[in-house]
Design a protein around this motif. Structure first.
Motif, mmCIF file in Angstrom:
data_model
loop_
_atom_site.group_PDB
_atom_site.id
_atom_site.type_symbol
_atom_site.label_atom_id
_atom_site.label_comp_id
_atom_site.label_asym_id
_atom_site.label_seq_id
_atom_site.Cartn_x
_atom_site.Cartn_y
_atom_site.Cartn_z
ATOM 1 N N LEU A 13 36.946 38.030 50.013
ATOM 2 C CA LEU A 13 36.236 39.222 49.578
ATOM 3 C C LEU A 13 36.332 39.358 48.064
ATOM 4 C CD1 LEU A 13 37.424 41.825 52.260
ATOM 5 C CD2 LEU A 13 35.277 40.545 52.202
ATOM 6 N N ARG A 14 35.252 39.827 47.469
ATOM 7 C CA ARG A 14 35.256 40.076 46.032
ATOM 8 C C ARG A 14 36.011 41.376 45.755
ATOM 9 N NH1 ARG A 14 29.267 39.461 43.763
ATOM 10 N NH2 ARG A 14 30.441 39.456 41.780
ATOM 11 N N ARG A 15 36.590 41.455 44.574
ATOM 12 C CA ARG A 15 37.353 42.652 44.208
ATOM 13 C C ARG A 15 36.858 43.212 42.888
ATOM 14 N NH1 ARG A 15 43.746 41.338 45.652
ATOM 15 N NH2 ARG A 15 43.534 41.656 47.925
ATOM 16 N N SER A 16 36.819 44.519 42.826
ATOM 17 C CA SER A 16 36.457 45.222 41.611
ATOM 18 C C SER A 16 37.569 45.076 40.579
ATOM 19 C CB SER A 16 36.242 46.710 41.944
ATOM 20 O OG SER A 16 36.367 47.514 40.806
ATOM 21 N N PHE A 32 33.278 45.761 52.546
ATOM 22 C CA PHE A 32 31.958 46.381 52.454
ATOM 23 C C PHE A 32 31.037 45.433 51.709
ATOM 24 C CE2 PHE A 32 28.640 49.064 50.668
ATOM 25 C CZ PHE A 32 28.291 49.839 51.762
ATOM 26 N N ALA A 33 30.076 44.864 52.435
ATOM 27 C CA ALA A 33 29.070 43.973 51.850
ATOM 28 C C ALA A 33 29.698 42.847 51.029
ATOM 29 C CB ALA A 33 28.090 44.775 51.000
ATOM 30 N N GLY A 34 30.786 42.280 51.548
ATOM 31 C CA GLY A 34 31.425 41.160 50.871
ATOM 32 C C GLY A 34 32.451 41.545 49.828
ATOM 33 N N TRP A 35 32.690 42.867 49.679
ATOM 34 C CA TRP A 35 33.660 43.364 48.716
ATOM 35 C C TRP A 35 34.796 44.076 49.444
ATOM 36 C CZ3 TRP A 35 33.165 43.415 43.205
ATOM 37 C CH2 TRP A 35 31.976 42.854 42.730
ATOM 38 N N GLU A 36 35.960 44.092 48.812
ATOM 39 C CA GLU A 36 37.069 44.929 49.293
ATOM 40 C C GLU A 36 37.044 46.208 48.460
ATOM 41 O OE1 GLU A 36 41.875 44.711 50.236
ATOM 42 O OE2 GLU A 36 40.908 43.138 49.031
ATOM 43 N N MET A 37 36.634 47.312 49.108
ATOM 44 C CA MET A 37 36.383 48.544 48.377
ATOM 45 C C MET A 37 37.147 49.711 48.991
ATOM 46 S SD MET A 37 34.406 47.571 45.948
ATOM 47 C CE MET A 37 33.891 49.149 45.267
ATOM 48 N N PRO A 38 37.402 50.766 48.202
ATOM 49 C CA PRO A 38 38.123 51.932 48.741
ATOM 50 C C PRO A 38 37.222 52.784 49.633
ATOM 51 C CG PRO A 38 37.495 52.315 46.461
ATOM 52 C CD PRO A 38 37.117 50.907 46.762
ATOM 53 N N ILE A 39 37.661 53.027 50.854
ATOM 54 C CA ILE A 39 36.916 53.884 51.777
ATOM 55 C C ILE A 39 37.293 55.348 51.555
ATOM 56 C CG2 ILE A 39 36.399 54.363 54.198
ATOM 57 C CD1 ILE A 39 35.379 51.655 53.064
ATOM 58 N N LEU A 60 31.649 51.900 42.052
ATOM 59 C CA LEU A 60 30.461 51.345 42.709
ATOM 60 C C LEU A 60 30.170 49.936 42.200
ATOM 61 C CD1 LEU A 60 28.131 54.482 42.632
ATOM 62 C CD2 LEU A 60 29.792 53.806 44.375
ATOM 63 N N THR A 61 31.217 49.212 41.869
ATOM 64 C CA THR A 61 31.062 47.869 41.319
ATOM 65 C C THR A 61 30.401 46.914 42.302
ATOM 66 O OG1 THR A 61 32.975 48.217 39.878
ATOM 67 C CG2 THR A 61 32.349 45.943 40.273
ATOM 68 N N HIS A 62 30.415 47.267 43.587
ATOM 69 C CA HIS A 62 29.770 46.400 44.574
ATOM 70 C C HIS A 62 28.246 46.384 44.437
ATOM 71 C CE1 HIS A 62 29.629 50.432 46.229
ATOM 72 N NE2 HIS A 62 28.698 50.053 47.081
ATOM 73 N N LEU A 63 27.667 47.388 43.768
ATOM 74 C CA LEU A 63 26.224 47.396 43.574
ATOM 75 C C LEU A 63 25.796 46.187 42.749
ATOM 76 C CD1 LEU A 63 25.540 51.162 42.727
ATOM 77 C CD2 LEU A 63 25.100 49.982 44.892
ATOM 78 N N GLY A 64 24.605 45.671 43.034
ATOM 79 C CA GLY A 64 24.094 44.566 42.248
ATOM 80 C C GLY A 64 23.609 45.041 40.898
ATOM 81 N N THR A 65 23.690 44.192 39.893
ATOM 82 C CA THR A 65 23.144 44.486 38.565
ATOM 83 C C THR A 65 22.412 43.235 38.093
ATOM 84 O OG1 THR A 65 25.339 43.952 37.634
ATOM 85 C CG2 THR A 65 24.768 46.280 37.857
ATOM 86 N N VAL A 66 21.101 43.365 37.902
ATOM 87 C CA VAL A 66 20.268 42.233 37.514
ATOM 88 C C VAL A 66 19.498 42.598 36.251
ATOM 89 C CG1 VAL A 66 18.504 40.590 38.260
ATOM 90 C CG2 VAL A 66 20.008 41.652 39.963
ATOM 91 N N ALA A 153 30.726 46.205 36.047
ATOM 92 C CA ALA A 153 31.378 47.205 36.897
ATOM 93 C C ALA A 153 30.533 48.469 36.853
ATOM 94 C CB ALA A 153 32.788 47.480 36.403
ATOM 95 N N CYS A 154 30.795 49.381 37.790
ATOM 96 C CA CYS A 154 30.078 50.660 37.771
ATOM 97 C C CYS A 154 31.035 51.780 38.158
ATOM 98 C CB CYS A 154 28.893 50.644 38.731
ATOM 99 S SG CYS A 154 27.983 52.212 38.785
ATOM 100 N N VAL A 155 31.136 52.774 37.288
ATOM 101 C CA VAL A 155 31.902 53.988 37.566
ATOM 102 C C VAL A 155 30.913 55.144 37.613
ATOM 103 C CG1 VAL A 155 33.678 55.573 36.740
ATOM 104 C CG2 VAL A 155 33.982 53.109 36.446
ATOM 105 N N ALA A 156 30.915 55.891 38.711
ATOM 106 C CA ALA A 156 30.025 57.044 38.864
ATOM 107 C C ALA A 156 30.848 58.320 38.853
ATOM 108 C CB ALA A 156 29.234 56.945 40.156
#
Length: 372
Positions: A13-16, A32-39, A60-66, A153-156
């Motif tokens: 799993l990918r990690r933030s 979550f979608a290939g990431w290890e994320m905080p629930i 929200l680092t699991h979001l894609g950024t293109v 990375a993404c911080v909301a």
């Protein structure tokens, strides 16, 4: 030449870059979608109420950024997605859809226009499909464009006090000359340098911001927010927050099995712009839908769940796509595709694990939006 991956080998799993901070804060981590994320960090409901009452911060680092750059960027995006990007002014963003040839929804996403380049933010699980669409359109039409999957990375920060919270924390990560969050209107965006972006956006229905940045700056920003007492919030309450707003979740409420006509997303589709799936979409709109995505409010706290049958007069008239307990409404709520003749106010029953639960068809949102 192709190389097959052995079935007994699992991709880690990918990690933030914020992973260690989540663990230190006692987060419950999950895939979550290939990431290890905080629930959550102890209580989904408490985190939900913090965001609605004052504010919370999400990783929200699991979001894609293109990143899409070059003279042909606008044309490629126009053909790839359903909204009219030519009307999008620099410093603005909009919601759009990526459709397949049959007008099924591959993804829903945001496109940010930042001067001479664009940032495309798809859902985590659909990043590869959205990127493939952009690449396909650029090659098919031989456009002069560069498409780069970024590693941002993404911080909301979301909530009624989000402006003050983020304003106080920005200098720690971006210096005293950082853009002022309070200067941004809803869906505005501004460059932070190095392909980094500050936007006034989010998926909670509250005033909110998303900061797309390097992992190092994300850590500095997270620490400054935590030091100021901002509540960390996991993906569990992000789901209940978006559900209270009636925002669709891809994979549940929208998918390639449903069109924007059925999902009540026609407002994000601009025929005549040449997007992939346009002919099928127009045909679906002309034919009309037999079902549409609506909200259901249960009588009582028992929440409906995805897959539950929606019944009326002993006949199935729909299927739940997502559902949960609403911390604001104090009742069960959910989204369902129901027969087109079921107008708001129609009484139905939901078969919740074998027990009928009375409910009413409504048009979301379930709570008032405060994004602006």
């Amino acid at each position: 030449m192709t190389t097959d991956t052995p079935t007994d080998v699992q991709t880690p799993l990918r990690r933030s870059p914020l992973h260690d901070r989540h663990v230190a804060a006692g987060a419950r981590m999950a895939e979550f979608a290939g990431w290890e994320m905080p629930i959550d960090y102890g209580s989904v409901v408490a985190e939900h109420e913090a965001v609605r009452g004052s504010g919370g911060m999400f990783d929200l680092t699991h979001l894609g950024t293109v990143a899409v750059t070059g003279p042909g960027a606008e044309q490629v995006i126009q053909r790839s997605f359903t909204n009219d990007v030519t009307t999008l002014e620099p410093g603005r963003s909009h919601y759009t859809l990526c459709l397949d040839a049959d007008a099924g929804i591959i993804d829903d996403l945001l496109v940010y226009r930042l001067g001479d380049w664009f940032l495309v933010v798809p859902n985590a699980a659909n990043t590869a499909a959205v990127t493939a669409r952009l690449l396909d359109q650029s090659r098919t039409h031989d456009d002069d464009v560069t498409i780069t999957v970024a590693t941002l990375a993404c911080v909301a920060v979301q909530g009624p006090e989000a402006v003050a919270m983020l304003t106080a924390a920005m200098p720690a990560a971006f210096g005293e000359d950082a853009p002022a969050p309070g200067d941004l209107a809803y869906l505005d965006c501004v460059s932070l340098g190095e392909a980094q972006v500050l936007s006034r956006s989010g998926y909670t229905g509250e005033v909110g911001f998303e900061v797309f940045c390097t992992g190092e700056r994300a850590g500095l920003l997270w620490d400054a927010l935590a030091e100021a007492g901002v509540t960390p919030a996991g993906l569990g309450c992000r789901d209940t927050l978006r559900l209270e707003m009636g925002y669709p979740l891809h994979g549940n409420d929208i998918s390639t099995d449903r069109t924007p006509v059925e999902a009540r997303l026609n407002w994000a589709v601009k025929p005549g712009t040449g997007f992939v799936g346009e002919d099928a979409y127009v045909a679906a709109k002309d034919a009309g839908a037999t079902q549409r995505l609506m909200g259901l409010v249960a009588e009582g706290r028992r929440p409906p769940r995805a897959g539950d049958a929606v019944m009326r007069d002993g006949q199935q008239v729909g299927t739940m796509t997502s559902g949960s307990f609403s911390p604001v409404k104090k009742v069960g709520i959910g989204m369902a595709y129901v027969d087109i003749e079921l107008e708001p106010g129609t009484a139905v029953e939901v078969d919740v694990r074998g027990k009928p639960v009375a409910a009413e068809v409504v048009r979301p949102p379930f709570v008032e939006a405060r994004t602006k």
